[in-house]
Design a protein around this motif. Structure first.
Motif, PDB file in Angstrom:
ATOM      1  N   ALA A  28       1.060  -1.268  -0.038  1.00  0.00           N
ATOM      2  CA  ALA A  28      -0.218  -0.235  -0.189  1.00  0.00           C
ATOM      3  C   ALA A  28       0.496   1.387   0.295  1.00  0.00           C
ATOM      4  O   ALA A  28       1.090   2.221  -0.484  1.00  0.00           O
ATOM      5  CB  ALA A  28      -1.196   0.019   1.445  1.00  0.00           C
ATOM      6  N   PHE A  29       1.961   1.020   0.958  1.00  0.00           N
ATOM      7  CA  PHE A  29       2.771   2.323   1.019  1.00  0.00           C
ATOM      8  C   PHE A  29       3.720   2.948  -0.886  1.00  0.00           C
ATOM      9  O   PHE A  29       3.861   3.735  -1.356  1.00  0.00           O
ATOM     10  CB  PHE A  29       4.274   2.076   1.703  1.00  0.00           C
ATOM     11  N   PHE A  30       3.691   1.367  -1.472  1.00  0.00           N
ATOM     12  CA  PHE A  30       3.928   1.908  -2.877  1.00  0.00           C
ATOM     13  C   PHE A  30       3.494   1.852  -3.711  1.00  0.00           C
ATOM     14  O   PHE A  30       3.837   2.922  -5.337  1.00  0.00           O
ATOM     15  CB  PHE A  30       5.605   0.016  -2.825  1.00  0.00           C
ATOM     16  N   GLU A  31       2.201   1.455  -3.091  1.00  0.00           N
ATOM     17  CA  GLU A  31       0.381   2.220  -4.066  1.00  0.00           C
ATOM     18  C   GLU A  31       0.985   3.771  -4.191  1.00  0.00           C
ATOM     19  O   GLU A  31       0.693   4.262  -5.599  1.00  0.00           O
ATOM     20  CB  GLU A  31      -0.375   1.572  -3.765  1.00  0.00           C
ATOM     21  N   ARG A  32       1.428   4.305  -3.375  1.00  0.00           N
ATOM     22  CA  ARG A  32       1.219   5.655  -3.123  1.00  0.00           C
ATOM     23  C   ARG A  32       2.203   6.231  -3.406  1.00  0.00           C
ATOM     24  O   ARG A  32       2.317   7.367  -4.308  1.00  0.00           O
ATOM     25  CB  ARG A  32       0.704   5.804  -1.622  1.00  0.00           C
ATOM     26  N   PHE A  33       3.503   5.541  -3.281  1.00  0.00           N
ATOM     27  CA  PHE A  33       4.761   5.970  -4.113  1.00  0.00           C
ATOM     28  C   PHE A  33       4.687   6.169  -5.363  1.00  0.00           C
ATOM     29  O   PHE A  33       5.388   7.316  -6.202  1.00  0.00           O
ATOM     30  CB  PHE A  33       5.871   5.622  -4.146  1.00  0.00           C
ATOM     31  N   PHE A  34       4.175   5.086  -6.154  1.00  0.00           N
ATOM     32  CA  PHE A  34       3.899   5.683  -7.753  1.00  0.00           C
ATOM     33  C   PHE A  34       2.956   6.657  -8.136  1.00  0.00           C
ATOM     34  O   PHE A  34       2.853   6.520  -9.019  1.00  0.00           O
ATOM     35  CB  PHE A  34       4.178   4.139  -8.490  1.00  0.00           C
ATOM     36  N   THR A  35       2.278   6.969  -7.521  1.00  0.00           N
ATOM     37  CA  THR A  35       0.959   7.993  -7.522  1.00  0.00           C
ATOM     38  C   THR A  35       2.415   9.232  -7.911  1.00  0.00           C
ATOM     39  O   THR A  35       1.279  10.459  -7.992  1.00  0.00           O
ATOM     40  CB  THR A  35       0.008   7.432  -7.199  1.00  0.00           C
ATOM     41  N   LEU A  36       3.310   8.860  -7.012  1.00  0.00           N
ATOM     42  CA  LEU A  36       3.854  10.388  -7.521  1.00  0.00           C
ATOM     43  C   LEU A  36       4.193  10.733  -9.109  1.00  0.00           C
ATOM     44  O   LEU A  36       4.124   9.850  -9.508  1.00  0.00           O
ATOM     45  CB  LEU A  36       5.050  10.307  -6.170  1.00  0.00           C
ATOM     46  N   PRO A  37       3.806  12.698  -8.492  1.00  0.00           N
ATOM     47  CA  PRO A  37       4.497  12.898 -10.030  1.00  0.00           C
ATOM     48  C   PRO A  37       5.440  12.186 -10.712  1.00  0.00           C
ATOM     49  O   PRO A  37       6.456  12.230  -9.695  1.00  0.00           O
ATOM     50  CB  PRO A  37       4.198  14.515 -10.138  1.00  0.00           C
ATOM     51  N   PRO A  38       6.240  11.991 -11.868  1.00  0.00           N
ATOM     52  CA  PRO A  38       7.352  11.504 -11.805  1.00  0.00           C
ATOM     53  C   PRO A  38       8.352  12.147 -11.452  1.00  0.00           C
ATOM     54  O   PRO A  38       9.859  12.303 -11.061  1.00  0.00           O
ATOM     55  CB  PRO A  38       7.357  11.779 -13.845  1.00  0.00           C
ATOM     56  N   ALA A  39       8.674  14.159 -11.325  1.00  0.00           N
ATOM     57  CA  ALA A  39       9.576  14.784 -10.967  1.00  0.00           C
ATOM     58  C   ALA A  39      10.029  14.511  -9.725  1.00  0.00           C
ATOM     59  O   ALA A  39      11.097  14.198  -9.287  1.00  0.00           O
ATOM     60  CB  ALA A  39       8.988  16.093 -11.212  1.00  0.00           C
ATOM     61  N   HIS A  40       8.836  14.320  -8.926  1.00  0.00           N
ATOM     62  CA  HIS A  40       8.812  13.553  -7.115  1.00  0.00           C
ATOM     63  C   HIS A  40       9.580  12.352  -7.671  1.00  0.00           C
ATOM     64  O   HIS A  40      10.516  12.081  -6.157  1.00  0.00           O
ATOM     65  CB  HIS A  40       7.816  13.828  -6.663  1.00  0.00           C
TER      66      HIS A  40
END
Length: 416
Positions: A356-368
């Motif tokens: 679930a943590f990585f689910e949120r990580f991969f929704t970050l904008p590409p720059a972040h």
């Protein structure tokens, strides 16, 4: 006479002939510095698979060093198409590219260092009882930090277990791998298709060339590292669940890759006149395990600083100090500390919450995402990426993040 009092045999002696050591030695030789590598098996073929994001790699990397490239996917709770191109390197071609005939080679193991002092150059102590002296010494021996000050190794052994990244992989034909990966480059697939409980692992599936694919069960970080037999069992269960027959899953050493390295190595306790690079420094990203691209990019810059200092007549202690300012700039030290906190957060997280943590990580904008993975010295970009991630987390994940940031991973995990 002290070993370090001898006339230097080279301008730069590098202990360790891995990618970090070879890349710096090559860059030093290109700047006309007399360079020597010491390693017990300097010509041993490299066997690990190296990957990096395209934007991380040096612009002058030859095309033949790239084995495959593509915009892969990451699967946590959903599938995410990645914007950045991922590059898998041809390991043999990379080793050939970094092996410069202008660099001298001594077949021996560095076991310690004689520090520089007044009127004395630093030296590498070798396992045959001799030593080699240089105007500056470089420790590229990896996580064992062979040239660190005496007592450092004992302190490492006496401390808590290291957080490690571990992986077990097999190389299969592309058409076989496609039944598992959908013929996609899988940067991470967190789905627990292996059906085994405990600390979460993911499938990493990358092409090695047009015909072969590496399928690897990976534990991103765990203290201590997840054991190889468990990773092997998970990978085989995952592949069988995807429909592969037992005979299609290799078990011969030539078709198997095993990975184990620490991601929380302490700062190198460098003797006077000694500089550490690569995993010895460490330059390993605490949260991803990446280090190759950093070493490749840093080598020319570091070699230029060494060449300028040595030609300017700087004393050995000053040469090493100038080099450390490149490796450990204030920004790099701050970003690394932030990433170490990120590692502790991951280690302290309940296993069920990791995907679930990585689910949120991969929704970050590409720059972040790029900043968190690659902005080695950019404190502002790193903080912005972490802040953006925090804002996307559920209240439960935020609570875990706060506890991990404040307290770290206080207990050693022992579950499988």
């Amino acid at each position: 006479m002290s070993p370090g009092a001898a006339v230097p045999v080279a301008d730069v002696v590098v202990a360790g002939a891995g990618p970090a050591g070879r890349s710096l030695a090559r860059a030093c030789a290109a700047r006309d510095l007399r360079t020597l590598i010491v390693d017990p098996r300097p010509h041993r073929p490299w066997t690990h698979t190296y990957g990096a994001w395209s934007h991380e790699l040096p612009d002058d990397l030859p095309g033949e060093v790239v084995a495959a490239r593509g915009r892969g996917v990451a699967i946590a709770q959903r599938t995410h198409e990645l914007d950045d191109e991922y590059v898998v390197l041809d390991t043999a071609a990379l080793q050939a590219h970094l092996t410069d005939p202008a660099v001298a080679v001594r077949r021996a193991r560095g076991v310690g260092a004689v520090p520089a002092g007044p009127g004395r150059h630093p030296a590498v102590l070798l396992d045959d009882g001799t030593s080699v002296t240089a105007r500056v010494v470089v420790d590229a021996t990896g996580a064992r930090q062979a040239l660190a000050r005496r007592g450092a190794a004992r302190e490492l052994d006496a401390g808590p277990p290291r957080a490690e990244q571990t992986a077990f992989g097999v190389v299969v034909p592309r058409e076989v791998a496609a039944r598992v990966s959908g013929d996609r480059l899988l940067f991470m697939d967190w789905r627990p298709a292996h059906g085994r409980p405990g600390w979460p692992t993911f499938l990493y599936a990358v092409p090695l060339d047009a015909e072969r694919v590496l399928l690897e069960e990976t534990s991103l970080a765990r203290r201590p590292g997840l054991p190889m037999p468990e990773l092997r069992a998970r990978l085989r269960a995952r592949l069988r669940a995807a429909g592969l027959a037992e005979a299609e899953i290799p078990d011969e050493p030539a078709d198997v890759e095993k990975v184990r390295f620490p991601v929380d190595s302490p700062r190198h306790r460098s003797p006077s006149g000694v500089v550490a690079i690569g995993a010895a420094d460490p330059l390993v990203h605490p949260a991803s395990g990446f280090s190759l691209a950093t070493s490749l990019r840093l080598a020319p810059r570091l070699a230029t600083v060494l060449a300028d200092a040595l030609r300017g007549g700087t004393e050995p202690v000053g040469v090493a100090r100038a080099a450390r300012r490149v490796i450990r700039s204030p920004g790099a030290v701050t970003v690394h500390a932030l990433r170490r906190r990120g590692l502790e957060t991951l280690l302290a997280m309940p296993p069920a919450e990791v995907p679930a943590f990585f689910e949120r990580f991969f929704t970050l904008p590409p720059a972040h995402r790029r900043a968190y993975l690659d902005a080695r010295e950019d404190v502002t970009a790193s903080v912005a990426a972490m802040s953006s991630l925090f804002g996307r987390l559920t209240p439960r994940l935020r609570a875990h993040l706060i506890r991990g940031t404040l307290l770290g991973a206080r207990s050693v995990r022992t579950e499988q």
